[in-house]
Design a protein around this motif. Structure first.
Motif, short mmCIF file in Angstrom:
data_model
loop_
_atom_site.label_atom_id
_atom_site.label_comp_id
_atom_site.label_asym_id
_atom_site.label_seq_id
_atom_site.Cartn_x
_atom_site.Cartn_y
_atom_site.Cartn_z
N ILE A 177 13.69 42.04 35.05
CA ILE A 177 12.68 41.59 34.08
C ILE A 177 13.42 40.89 32.95
N ARG A 178 13.37 39.59 32.94
CA ARG A 178 14.06 38.78 31.94
C ARG A 178 13.43 37.40 31.92
N GLN A 179 13.79 36.61 30.93
CA GLN A 179 13.37 35.21 30.87
C GLN A 179 14.55 34.35 31.32
N THR A 180 14.32 33.44 32.26
CA THR A 180 15.39 32.61 32.81
C THR A 180 15.09 31.14 32.57
N LEU A 181 16.07 30.44 32.03
CA LEU A 181 15.98 29.00 31.78
C LEU A 181 17.05 28.32 32.63
N PHE A 182 16.62 27.45 33.52
CA PHE A 182 17.50 26.85 34.52
C PHE A 182 17.48 25.34 34.33
N PHE A 183 18.66 24.76 34.01
CA PHE A 183 18.74 23.33 33.74
C PHE A 183 19.76 22.67 34.68
N SER A 184 19.39 21.48 35.13
CA SER A 184 20.27 20.74 36.03
C SER A 184 20.02 19.24 35.84
N ALA A 185 21.08 18.44 35.95
CA ALA A 185 20.93 17.00 35.82
C ALA A 185 20.29 16.40 37.06
N THR A 186 20.53 17.01 38.22
CA THR A 186 19.91 16.57 39.48
C THR A 186 19.29 17.79 40.15
N MET A 187 18.39 17.53 41.09
CA MET A 187 17.69 18.64 41.73
C MET A 187 17.72 18.49 43.25
#
Length: 474
Positions: A177-187
């Motif tokens: 149980i947490r908040q996750t922020l996922f960032f990427s330049a490409t997908m």
């Protein structure tokens, strides 16, 4: 829209104003409200779009309430490189100046002692590279059971660098149980699969710039012969032909960084190298010298392509065409920043056709060729070694010696294969030599002469055979 419309506190807004920012970027405008709501976020945005502030600003707001406990960080930000981790730490210091939040920067190349001291007191924000974070965890210096916010930045770069197994291990140690922020330049598909594994009902945000490369950067190509000494000489001519304030030269391999740096220094340039094998103090010292213009040319691997904010870089040189097309955009993005004009020049050879085609497809246009006076495919031989030292024991011969040796060898073979006859006996050919032993330095007893010829032994007869025959005659 302004930052006042995003729901940030007066203290954060005051820090933003002190930093000189007034209008949020598209990624900030879309991401900040959802982060403040506690939603998971899946963000896709290129470098230079302001995505670091899109998670640091709301994190400061969220972490302002509550306090940390010893060895139990409240939030975790994972990045692939030390430079990017350092930049994120600077963002927290800039925007969190009116909050009393504690922070620990866990990166390699730095002593464990200072990091341990901060962890023992407890931290609100922990910024780390995966390897160093696991080192601390395995030593029992930190607990990950109180992490409320997880940020994975530059996920595609982490995958390229082989960090994803470590990232997956770390995520398995965090509370579900947490908040996750996922960032990427490409997908790509692999990143999407990981995002689905780490995130729960995320808000997807994709910011696609109008052009992959900034319009303020003018791009050029120089085509040369596929030899390193030709490329080095071409680079020097390019540097001398340009009006350079300071420049970054990118290489694909770390070992080429040091070689090229020594070459530039040898020819009188104020150059320094930057790559992943350097200690963190050495890297920081190199960057500081470059920012202060004590160093004019920074020769770097792709470790400097992301996470470095160097606003006054006038030129970027690609000594090698990058293996991944998106790295080209990150590299040339080091110049032409903050509205300034920049120039990016790439040296390409016949071996780079596939990679160059991928780059041009990615940026959506052909790169213009540039002609430099004195640069041709057969030119640039300044660094060609004029003489090559023969290795010890080498049998390499000049044409004259080689011809003489061949003649001697032919005569020797002719003699060895010619029949040896005794008076009336059958022809006997000499057998090729087997294992030859080194001649002994000890003096040997001269054998007594015997009468008659020994058939098949040539002009050399082993001493033991002479002794045996003599004894028999006696």
């Amino acid at each position: 829209m302004t930052f006042n419309d995003l729901g940030l506190s007066p203290e954060v807004l005051r820090a933003i104003e002190d930093a000189g920012y007034q209008t949020p970027t598209p990624i900030q405008e879309e991401a900040i409200p959802f982060v403040l709501m506690g939603r998971d976020v899946l963000g896709c945005a290129q470098t230079g779009t302001g995505k670091t502030a899109s998670f640091t600003l709301p994190m400061i707001e969220i972490l302002a309430s509550g306090r940390s406990r010893a060895r139990m960080a409240r939030s975790l930000i994972m990045t692939p490189t030390r430079e990017l981790a350092t930049q994120i730490a600077e963002n927290f210091e800039t925007y969190g100046k009116y909050h009393k939040l504690s922070m620990a920067l866990l990166i390699g190349g730095v002593s464990f002692e200072d990091q341990n001291a901060k962890l023992d007191r407890g931290v609100d924000v922990m910024i780390a590279t995966p390897g160093r974070l696991l080192d601390h965890f395995e030593r029992g210096r930190i607990l990950l059971t109180d992490i409320k916010i997880l940020v994975i930045d530059e996920a595609d770069r982490m995958m390229d660098m082989g960090f994803m197994p470590d990232v997956e291990k770390i995520v398995s140690l965090l509370p579900p149980i947490r908040q996750t922020l996922f960032f990427s330049a490409t997908m790509p598909i692999e990143i999407r699969r990981l995002a689905d594994k780490f995130l729960m009902n995320p808000k997807e945000i994709s910011i696609t710039p109008k052009t992959a490369a900034a319009e303020t950067v003018k791009q050029f190509l120089a085509t040369v012969e596929n030899k390193d000494y030709v490329k080095r000489d071409t680079l020097r001519k390019l540097i001398r032909s340009e009006d350079i304030d300071n420049a970054i030269v990118f290489c694909n391999r770390k070992r080429d960084v040091d070689t090229l740096n020594r070459s530039l220094q040898k020819h009188g340039f104020k150059a320094a190298s930057l790559h992943g094998d350097m200690t963190q103090p050495a890297r920081l010292e190199t960057l500081e010298a470059f920012k202060n213009s004590d160093t004019q040319i920074l020769v770097a691997s792709d470790v400097a392509a992301r996470g470095l904010d160097l606003p006054k870089v006038s030129h970027v040189f690609n000594f090698d065409v990058p293996l991944h097309a998106e790295d080209y955009v990150h590299r040339i993005g080091r110049t032409g920043r903050a509205g300034r004009e920049g120039r990016a020049l790439t040296i390409t050879t016949s071996a780079d056709k596939k990679f160059l085609a991928a780059v041009e497809k990615f940026i959506g246009k052909k790169i213009e060729f540039i002609s430099i006076e004195g640069v041709e495919e057969t030119d640039a031989i300044i660094e060609r070694p004029q003489s090559v030292r023969r290795k010890k024991g080498s049998t390499k011969k000049t044409p004259e010696r080689k011809g003489r040796a061949t003649k001697q060898k032919s005569e020797k073979i002719s003699k060895e294969t010619s029949p040896l006859r005794d008076s009336g006996g059958p022809a006997i050919e000499k057998r090729p030599k087997g294992n030859s032993s080194k001649p002994s330095s000890k003096p040997q007893r001269k054998p007594e002469p015997i009468e008659g010829d020994i058939i098949g032994m040539g002009s050399h007869v082993p001493a033991f055979m002479l002794r045996s025959c003599t004894d028999k005659d006696e």
